[in-house]
Design an enzyme around this catalytic site. Structure first.
Site, mmCIF file in Angstrom:
data_model
loop_
_atom_site.group_PDB
_atom_site.id
_atom_site.type_symbol
_atom_site.label_atom_id
_atom_site.label_comp_id
_atom_site.label_asym_id
_atom_site.label_seq_id
_atom_site.Cartn_x
_atom_site.Cartn_y
_atom_site.Cartn_z
ATOM 1 N N HIS A 18 0.842 -1.206 0.000
ATOM 2 C CA HIS A 18 0.000 0.000 0.000
ATOM 3 C C HIS A 18 0.879 1.259 0.000
ATOM 4 O O HIS A 18 0.607 2.212 -0.714
ATOM 5 C CB HIS A 18 -0.872 0.057 1.266
ATOM 6 C CG HIS A 18 -1.907 -1.017 1.362
ATOM 7 N ND1 HIS A 18 -2.056 -1.811 2.474
ATOM 8 C CD2 HIS A 18 -2.872 -1.424 0.484
ATOM 9 C CE1 HIS A 18 -3.074 -2.649 2.297
ATOM 10 N NE2 HIS A 18 -3.574 -2.448 1.088
ATOM 11 N N LYS A 42 -15.737 -8.015 5.424
ATOM 12 C CA LYS A 42 -14.546 -8.450 6.166
ATOM 13 C C LYS A 42 -14.710 -8.189 7.660
ATOM 14 O O LYS A 42 -15.322 -7.197 8.048
ATOM 15 C CB LYS A 42 -13.313 -7.680 5.676
ATOM 16 C CG LYS A 42 -12.920 -8.019 4.270
ATOM 17 C CD LYS A 42 -11.721 -7.219 3.823
ATOM 18 C CE LYS A 42 -11.371 -7.540 2.377
ATOM 19 N NZ LYS A 42 -10.290 -6.693 1.872
ATOM 20 N N ARG A 91 -1.948 -5.985 -8.634
ATOM 21 C CA ARG A 91 -0.833 -6.840 -8.212
ATOM 22 C C ARG A 91 -0.584 -7.968 -9.204
ATOM 23 O O ARG A 91 0.540 -8.376 -9.421
ATOM 24 C CB ARG A 91 -1.127 -7.451 -6.834
ATOM 25 C CG ARG A 91 -1.041 -6.441 -5.714
ATOM 26 C CD ARG A 91 -1.633 -7.000 -4.461
ATOM 27 N NE ARG A 91 -3.034 -7.315 -4.682
ATOM 28 C CZ ARG A 91 -3.813 -7.940 -3.815
ATOM 29 N NH1 ARG A 91 -3.320 -8.335 -2.680
ATOM 30 N NH2 ARG A 91 -5.076 -8.165 -4.092
ATOM 31 N N SER A 130 -3.167 -7.614 3.261
ATOM 32 C CA SER A 130 -3.244 -7.378 4.709
ATOM 33 C C SER A 130 -3.513 -8.680 5.451
ATOM 34 O O SER A 130 -2.902 -8.945 6.491
ATOM 35 C CB SER A 130 -4.353 -6.369 5.019
ATOM 36 O OG SER A 130 -4.050 -5.140 4.418
HETATM 37 N N1 COA Z 1 -0.229 -3.913 -1.770
HETATM 38 C C1 COA Z 1 -0.548 -4.788 -0.796
HETATM 39 N N2 COA Z 1 -1.776 -5.263 -0.599
HETATM 40 C C2 COA Z 1 -2.722 -4.846 -1.439
HETATM 41 C C3 COA Z 1 -2.475 -3.955 -2.485
HETATM 42 C C4 COA Z 1 -1.155 -3.476 -2.635
HETATM 43 N N3 COA Z 1 -0.816 -2.611 -3.587
HETATM 44 N N4 COA Z 1 -3.609 -3.739 -3.145
HETATM 45 C C5 COA Z 1 -4.535 -4.472 -2.539
HETATM 46 N N5 COA Z 1 -4.000 -5.145 -1.514
HETATM 47 C C6 COA Z 1 -4.669 -6.089 -0.617
HETATM 48 C C7 COA Z 1 -5.489 -5.418 0.428
HETATM 49 O O1 COA Z 1 -4.756 -5.240 1.625
HETATM 50 C C8 COA Z 1 -6.616 -6.394 0.628
HETATM 51 O O2 COA Z 1 -6.188 -7.379 1.530
HETATM 52 P P1 COA Z 1 -7.223 -8.167 2.437
HETATM 53 O O3 COA Z 1 -8.252 -8.759 1.504
HETATM 54 O O4 COA Z 1 -6.400 -9.179 3.076
HETATM 55 O O5 COA Z 1 -7.813 -7.136 3.371
HETATM 56 C C9 COA Z 1 -6.785 -7.059 -0.715
HETATM 57 O O6 COA Z 1 -5.576 -6.840 -1.390
HETATM 58 C C10 COA Z 1 -7.911 -6.498 -1.530
HETATM 59 O O7 COA Z 1 -7.714 -5.102 -1.655
HETATM 60 P P2 COA Z 1 -8.897 -4.146 -2.045
HETATM 61 O O8 COA Z 1 -9.606 -4.686 -3.215
HETATM 62 O O9 COA Z 1 -8.356 -2.760 -2.132
HETATM 63 O O10 COA Z 1 -9.912 -4.336 -0.836
HETATM 64 P P3 COA Z 1 -10.155 -3.395 0.332
HETATM 65 O O11 COA Z 1 -11.062 -4.099 1.291
HETATM 66 O O12 COA Z 1 -8.881 -2.912 0.905
HETATM 67 O O13 COA Z 1 -10.913 -2.135 -0.329
HETATM 68 C C11 COA Z 1 -12.782 -0.991 -1.468
HETATM 69 C C12 COA Z 1 -12.033 -2.307 -1.188
HETATM 70 C C13 COA Z 1 -12.828 -0.091 -0.273
HETATM 71 C C14 COA Z 1 -12.063 -0.225 -2.545
HETATM 72 C C15 COA Z 1 -14.190 -1.397 -1.934
HETATM 73 O O14 COA Z 1 -14.684 -2.355 -1.026
HETATM 74 C C16 COA Z 1 -15.165 -0.234 -1.950
HETATM 75 O O15 COA Z 1 -15.126 0.611 -2.823
HETATM 76 N N6 COA Z 1 -16.057 -0.182 -0.950
HETATM 77 C C17 COA Z 1 -17.064 0.896 -0.839
HETATM 78 C C18 COA Z 1 -18.461 0.363 -1.124
HETATM 79 C C19 COA Z 1 -18.747 0.519 -2.599
HETATM 80 O O16 COA Z 1 -18.725 1.586 -3.151
HETATM 81 N N7 COA Z 1 -19.048 -0.641 -3.219
HETATM 82 C C20 COA Z 1 -19.310 -0.689 -4.628
HETATM 83 C C21 COA Z 1 -18.024 -0.804 -5.399
HETATM 84 S S1 COA Z 1 -18.327 -0.822 -7.118
#
Ligand code: COA
Length: 167
Positions: A18, A42, A91, A130
């Site tokens: 991140h 989650k 990724r 994460s």
């Molecule tokens: N480096 C390391 N880890 C990374 C990464 C990076 N560059 N990019 C992503 N990850 C990891 C994250 O830590 C996460 O790990 P986890 O599943 O163990 O927690 C996983 O990859 C997935 O990441 P991400 O897709 O960014 O999930 P998130 O839960 O962190 O965030 C949101 C997702 C917030 C962007 C999405 O849920 C959202 O937009 N929510 C709002 C509700 C909404 O509008 N919904 C409709 C969407 S169309």
């Protein structure tokens, strides 16, 4: 011209993957907003306040950053904060499938006023998430280099406090 960028996620906790993205995205606009969200699908390990503290401690060197939290639709938050670009990290190829659907749905929700841009994650962190970092840590594996040093300290202290609460 890009002015206000959003990088949203659960950050439970922030990892060096991140942070790599945050460092790079901050250079692309006037302001980078890191938006911490309670992802409904989650079960969080850290509270939102703890996650914000860890992000703040890891990004003290970035001047144009704002750390915030929000609930609900990302599209609504984007409108409320006048954001014009959402940044996401890729990724691996499998991220693409998920991300394209999310970007397209968001584009529909914010009437194409905001663009989603994708940055390729550094190969050093392409396997990092994460939950994988948390799992290895909780099973006493070595996660140094995968999270910022201050986050590792924070994680150790949280576990120590939890152990003290039990005894
Ligand atoms: N480096 C390391 N880890 C990374 C990464 C990076 N560059 N990019 C992503 N990850 C990891 C994250 O830590 C996460 O790990 P986890 O599943 O163990 O927690 C996983 O990859 C997935 O990441 P991400 O897709 O960014 O999930 P998130 O839960 O962190 O965030 C949101 C997702 C917030 C962007 C999405 O849920 C959202 O937009 N929510 C709002 C509700 C909404 O509008 N919904 C409709 C969407 S169309």
């Amino acid at each position: 011209m890009i002015q206000r960028i959003l990088y949203a996620g659960s950050f439970d906790p922030i990892t060096n993957g991140h942070l790599d993205l945050i460092n790079r995205a901050a250079k692309l606009g006037d302001k980078l907003i890191v938006g911490v969200i309670q992802n409904r699908s989650k079960k969080p390990f850290f509270t939102v306040e703890e996650r914000i503290d860890m992000i703040a401690a890891s990004t003290e060197h970035i001047k144009n950053i704002e750390i915030d939290h929000f609930e609900g639709l990302l599209a609504d938050y984007v409108k409320q904060k006048n954001i014009n670009v959402v940044v996401r990290g890729l990724r691996a190829a499998m991220d693409f499938e998920y991300e394209i659907h999310m970007a397209q749905m968001n584009a529909r929700l914010y009437n194409n006023h905001v663009e989603t841009i994708f940055l390729m994650t550094s190969p050093d962190y392409s396997f990092v998430s994460s939950s994988i970092v948390r799992e290895v840590f909780l099973l006493n594996g070595d996660i140094s280099g995968l999270v910022p040093d201050k986050v590792l300290e924070y994680m150790k202290n949280k576990c120590k406090r939890k152990r003290e609460e039990i005894v």
